[in-house]
Design an enzyme around this catalytic site. Sequence first.
Site, short mmCIF file in Angstrom:
data_model
loop_
_atom_site.label_atom_id
_atom_site.label_comp_id
_atom_site.label_asym_id
_atom_site.label_seq_id
_atom_site.Cartn_x
_atom_site.Cartn_y
_atom_site.Cartn_z
N GLY A 215 31.62 117.53 -17.57
CA GLY A 215 30.39 117.20 -18.27
C GLY A 215 30.03 115.73 -18.14
O GLY A 215 30.28 115.10 -17.11
N SER A 216 29.47 115.18 -19.19
CA SER A 216 28.92 113.83 -19.12
C SER A 216 29.97 112.74 -18.97
O SER A 216 29.61 111.59 -18.67
CB SER A 216 28.06 113.55 -20.36
OG SER A 216 26.90 114.37 -20.33
N THR A 217 31.25 113.04 -19.20
CA THR A 217 32.26 112.01 -18.98
C THR A 217 32.32 111.61 -17.51
O THR A 217 32.73 110.49 -17.18
CB THR A 217 33.65 112.48 -19.45
OG1 THR A 217 34.02 113.66 -18.74
CG2 THR A 217 33.65 112.76 -20.94
#
Length: 489
Positions: A215-217
């Site tokens: 995801g956004s990590t």
Amino acid sequence: MSRYIRHAAAFCVLLLGALLVNTAWLQVLQGPSYGGNPANRRPTIARYEQPRGQILVGGRAVTGSRDTGEQLRYERTYTDGPLYAPVTGFVSQRYGTTFLEHAEDRVLAGTDPMLAGFPLWNDFTRARNPGGNVVTTLDPAAQRAAFQGLGTRKGAVVAIEPTTGRILAMASTPSYDPGELSGNGPAVAAAWARLNDDPEKPMLNRAVRQTYPPGSTFKVVTAAAALDAGLVTDLDAPTDSPDPYRLPGTRTSLANEAEGCENASLRYAFEWSCNTVFAKLAVDVGVDRMREAARGFGFNDEGLRIPFSVAPSTFDTHVDRAQLALSSIGQYNTRATPLQMAMVAAAVANDGQVRAPYLVERTTRRGGGLVSAAGSRPPRQVMRPQTAVRLRELMCDVVADGTGHNAAIPGATVGGKTGTAQHGVGNSGTPYAWFVSWAQGRDDMDARVAVAVVVEDASARRGDISGGGTAAPIAKAVMQAVLRSRPAG
């Protein structure tokens, strides 16, 4: 009379010679086949005829040996078994070994030649050395904070010391007691069947053997590639990023959960996790530079061992521009272990350098004499130092003013990045909650710890970025535990 004596003596010498030849033939030529014969129980009996060496955490043994008085005499015991199971693994008289118990088996079982003071004499007498000890890099307070933070939820936590690569915590839940598998009786067989049939997979080490969409990590990697490529020179300048963003060559539009993402600056986009900004940046960077950036952090490395093997994290290199856009916001085929994402956070904290992670500080003889030590591991520069400085600034903003405020620690500098990983048919599954972070104490010269947390069954509304609410508090507890402890060395 003497002639008969000579004949008898010659015959005895002939018999002796035949006996020696037969013995040599059995031991040298036929020995391996006899030794590997399943009916030969002598190696198994010898293996369990003495106590096994210890695995130590913070100077305390978390393993032991119990004298059963049976033919396979000593069984393995574990202190705080579920807490350390993802690290120790198990030793079973029936089902073998896993994790550290497997990777360091020769030291722990006493068969490593380095344990012998006189190896040639041991080979001649077939003597077995006492089992050696394995000293881990784990911080017991950080390990307990990670395990208790996860609680009854399914997930994993990894904490790394950025400047060395020492693994300070490795927790995975749900867990199990490896002592249930130590022996060879009916209870062991029943425990094995129960654990393997459990749909929650308690024996799976999710920290290093399970990969997830990050995801956004993963936007930390994308931001590093864009900054290194010179596509962004001012963190506060607007970017040419429409909202929604039509994926190149398709009719599919990518939207954002957050507001204000159209032409947002990199600082705002990072703080509020604007998908459109990072997807377009990745397309502008190009697949070659994105591939090299991901590889530098450790993606697509199939040879990583800590010392046991780690599932490779992957960034698909055979993608079109639309797929590249999705890959670079942690979707499509991008997959990462929590260990890998802890390495990403550690690189940012360590001026753009990645240190190879490791779990064993040293091995020793039973009396304490050194057998082997981890030694110095050369760093790998994965981004420019100035890029790392800017990313630390961005990650600090996430904690100070953005979605990662639940990781803030009074008196310490903390940087972080939240993430929500979609999965399931049509992204219908409850999102995985991610949080990656690092922390530096007020009096520390360098960041003391980098952490990655993933929670599989995070309860969050679909519109929320669940990493900040679910995973960030766990990371905070682990970072606090490390900052309270005395620095290594």
